[in-house]
Design an enzyme around this catalytic site. Structure first.
Site, PDB file in Angstrom:
ATOM      1  N   ASN A 116     -26.726 -12.562 -10.839  1.00  0.00           N
ATOM      2  CA  ASN A 116     -27.528 -13.025 -11.931  1.00  0.00           C
ATOM      3  C   ASN A 116     -27.208 -12.435 -13.345  1.00  0.00           C
ATOM      4  O   ASN A 116     -26.993 -13.035 -14.344  1.00  0.00           O
ATOM      5  CB  ASN A 116     -29.005 -13.333 -11.702  1.00  0.00           C
ATOM      6  CG  ASN A 116     -29.202 -14.601 -12.148  1.00  0.00           C
ATOM      7  OD1 ASN A 116     -28.725 -15.545 -12.406  1.00  0.00           O
ATOM      8  ND2 ASN A 116     -30.782 -14.958 -12.058  1.00  0.00           N
ATOM      9  N   HIS A 144      -4.821  -5.361   1.021  1.00  0.00           N
ATOM     10  CA  HIS A 144      -3.855  -5.310  -0.269  1.00  0.00           C
ATOM     11  C   HIS A 144      -4.740  -4.192  -1.432  1.00  0.00           C
ATOM     12  O   HIS A 144      -5.803  -4.577  -1.663  1.00  0.00           O
ATOM     13  CB  HIS A 144      -3.476  -6.471  -1.035  1.00  0.00           C
ATOM     14  CG  HIS A 144      -2.647  -7.304  -0.162  1.00  0.00           C
ATOM     15  ND1 HIS A 144      -1.234  -7.344  -0.588  1.00  0.00           N
ATOM     16  CD2 HIS A 144      -2.743  -7.913   1.180  1.00  0.00           C
ATOM     17  CE1 HIS A 144      -0.811  -8.228   0.544  1.00  0.00           C
ATOM     18  NE2 HIS A 144      -1.549  -8.401   1.399  1.00  0.00           N
ATOM     19  N   HIS A 146      -5.977 -10.452   2.500  1.00  0.00           N
ATOM     20  CA  HIS A 146      -5.251 -10.376   1.236  1.00  0.00           C
ATOM     21  C   HIS A 146      -6.374 -10.765   0.279  1.00  0.00           C
ATOM     22  O   HIS A 146      -7.513 -11.303   0.274  1.00  0.00           O
ATOM     23  CB  HIS A 146      -4.253 -11.731   1.181  1.00  0.00           C
ATOM     24  CG  HIS A 146      -3.451 -11.522  -0.136  1.00  0.00           C
ATOM     25  ND1 HIS A 146      -3.893 -11.998  -1.489  1.00  0.00           N
ATOM     26  CD2 HIS A 146      -2.216 -11.011  -0.432  1.00  0.00           C
ATOM     27  CE1 HIS A 146      -2.695 -11.865  -2.372  1.00  0.00           C
ATOM     28  NE2 HIS A 146      -1.843 -11.602  -1.791  1.00  0.00           N
ATOM     29  N   LYS A 184       9.509 -15.469   1.535  1.00  0.00           N
ATOM     30  CA  LYS A 184       9.646 -16.113   0.474  1.00  0.00           C
ATOM     31  C   LYS A 184      10.714 -17.106   0.456  1.00  0.00           C
ATOM     32  O   LYS A 184      11.619 -16.883   1.396  1.00  0.00           O
ATOM     33  CB  LYS A 184      10.074 -15.021  -1.062  1.00  0.00           C
ATOM     34  CG  LYS A 184       9.103 -13.942  -0.965  1.00  0.00           C
ATOM     35  CD  LYS A 184       7.685 -14.340  -1.861  1.00  0.00           C
ATOM     36  CE  LYS A 184       6.939 -13.237  -1.985  1.00  0.00           C
ATOM     37  NZ  LYS A 184       5.496 -13.483  -2.638  1.00  0.00           N
ATOM     38  N   SER A 208       1.879  -3.751  -1.966  1.00  0.00           N
ATOM     39  CA  SER A 208       2.692  -4.860  -2.068  1.00  0.00           C
ATOM     40  C   SER A 208       2.926  -5.377  -3.356  1.00  0.00           C
ATOM     41  O   SER A 208       1.858  -5.429  -4.271  1.00  0.00           O
ATOM     42  CB  SER A 208       1.988  -6.022  -1.228  1.00  0.00           C
ATOM     43  OG  SER A 208       2.670  -7.200  -1.233  1.00  0.00           O
ATOM     44  N   ASP A 229       2.479 -15.862   2.929  1.00  0.00           N
ATOM     45  CA  ASP A 229       2.095 -15.756   1.563  1.00  0.00           C
ATOM     46  C   ASP A 229       0.484 -16.202   1.568  1.00  0.00           C
ATOM     47  O   ASP A 229       0.167 -17.105   2.480  1.00  0.00           O
ATOM     48  CB  ASP A 229       2.765 -16.343   0.741  1.00  0.00           C
ATOM     49  CG  ASP A 229       2.629 -15.718  -0.787  1.00  0.00           C
ATOM     50  OD1 ASP A 229       1.881 -16.153  -1.533  1.00  0.00           O
ATOM     51  OD2 ASP A 229       3.651 -14.920  -0.996  1.00  0.00           O
TER      52      ASP A 229
END
Length: 443
Positions: free
Chosen positions: A116, A320, A287, A168, A372, A196
């Protein structure tokens, strides 16, 4: 005329909540806030306001205050110091009694401490810099499903950092081609590949198909290399039930590790998943998608070291933690500070590394920090030196960007890593000779 025993009206917080003579207890949860008060608001009042609004207080005295013991339950601002080099910024130290928080709930801890106060009018900005979690509270958490040592034993990999790679392009591959990319990387010598963070279950690749093809890739690579391999299967989903369904399916496939986005998924979901992972022998990769929304501003929000401590309590085996050298922000000493908070059992207070409190984790398992983001093979010497053995180094483009393809990219990373570890063990100075080590290895 009957009197109720107190005067109505707005009351200064510091009369009740600023207590410089207070001696903190071993069971208190301590917080360090960076406070930027509005012009004209004294720092004691600002610090007391934070303590009040994040514990028992409200803007006036209420008659129900008489039904409880404020002295027992109130948060207290017990110290204030100016921030060197900053005008009108202060560090306010607040102590919270243990009983204000539900056991084993990071969700409740955060709702109280940062729920808050951050929209408070008397403050221009507010940042939670650090928390001291007392053993009395941390012992109510299970913590990481397995921790560093158990993970090494499961994987049979010792004496070096682990290597990973995010597949990727992160979005758009079909499940079959995705599995193919996974296989190439693992066959080349990586320990892990990774979904990912935003790969969940989209129209071009549904989660179940991905899980099946990745498991196939994993087993094929394992058979060929004789090493244990893993792929972080992202179980993050729109509902907790769906997330658990994915985790259960991963376990049925027999894979070693699943993954979760703990900030977007939320601490309640994360703790649920962590408990499942411990009960079922799955490692859990975490992650931190969305962290910069919370932690990037220097004077408002929450430092990542607080999110890291929270994750260690909620549960995760990898998280990470920035790179120090890649494409994303992070200062070396400060990064190393929270990396140690993740891995070590006992961490001394050290302001130069941003650590405001001595933290004793009383044997709670450690979390492997994951480097990473924009790192590649030339960073390897620096990374092995900065992070040491207990880390996971993840090269996405740094593996898949190899002109000959994924497998040679993976080979290059593994060779570079082994060369750096060997050079270090032989006593060579990686900071000075790093590039030379890599060049020799490349022959």
């Amino acid at each position: 005329k009957a009197s109720v025993g107190f005067k109505a009206g707005v009351k200064d917080y510091r009369l009740t909540y600023y207590t410089p003579e207070y001696q903190t207890k071993d069971t208190d949860i301590l917080a360090a806030f960076r406070v930027t008060p509005q012009p004209g608001v004294p720092p004691e009042e600002a610090g007391a306001a934070v303590a009040a609004e994040s514990s028992t207080g409200t803007w006036t005295t209420v008659w129900t205050d008489g039904l409880t013991s404020l002295d027992r339950y109130k948060g207290r601002c017990y110290d204030i110091e100016p921030v060197p080099g900053e005008e009108s910024q202060f560090i306010a130290y607040v102590a919270y009694p243990l009983d204000l928080f539900e056991e084993g709930s990071v969700t409740n801890l955060f709702t109280s401490i940062v729920g808050n106060v951050f929209g408070f009018k008397a403050l221009r900005a507010l940042r939670l810099e650090d928390l001291r979690i007392p053993p009395a509270y941390s012992k109510t958490f299970q913590g990481p499903p397995h921790g560093i040592q158990v993970e090494r034993d499961k994987l049979n990999k010792y004496g070096r950092p682990l290597l990973g790679c995010t597949i990727k392009p992160k979005l758009g591959l079909s499940a079959k081609n995705y599995g193919r990319a996974v296989y190439e990387c693992l066959r080349g010598g990586l320990d892990f590949t990774k979904d990912d963070e935003n790969v969940n279950s989209q129209p071009f690749m549904r989660w179940r198909d991905r899980f099946v093809f990745c498991a196939e890739a994993l087993y094929k690579a394992q058979a060929e290399t004789g090493e244990i391999k893993g792929h972080y299967l992202n179980a993050t989903a729109g509902t907790c039930e769906e997330m658990m369904k994915r985790a259960v399916f991963a376990r049925e496939l027999g894979v070693p590790i699943v993954m979760h986005d703990y900030l977007t998924g939320g601490f309640t979901a994360n703790t649920t998943l962590a408990h499942y992972c411990r009960d079922n022998g799955l490692l859990l990769h975490i992650h931190r998608a969305m962290h910069a929304v919370i932690d990037r501003q220097r004077n408002h929000g929450m430092h990542f070291r607080v999110l890291a401590k929270a994750l260690r309590m909620s549960g995760g085996d990898h998280i990470h933690a920035g790179t120090v050298v890649g494409k994303l922000e992070g200062e070396r000493d400060v990064t190393l500070g929270f990396v140690d908070l993740l891995r070590d059992d006992f961490i001394e207070k050290d302001r130069s590394r941003g650590i405001f409190f001595t933290q004793d984790w009383v044997s709670m398992p450690g979390v492997l920090p994951v480097a990473s983001g924009g790192i590649h093979v030339w960073h390897m010497p620096a990374l092995t030196e900065i992070f040491g053995d207990d880390s996971v180094l993840q090269f996405g483009g740094g593996t898949l960007g190899h002109p000959w393809g994924n497998a040679p990219g993976a080979v290059a990373n593994r060779v570079a890593l082994e060369a750096c570890v060997q050079a270090r063990n032989e006593g060579r100075d990686l900071a000075r000779e790093g590039n030379e080590v890599i060049r020799e290895a490349a022959k």
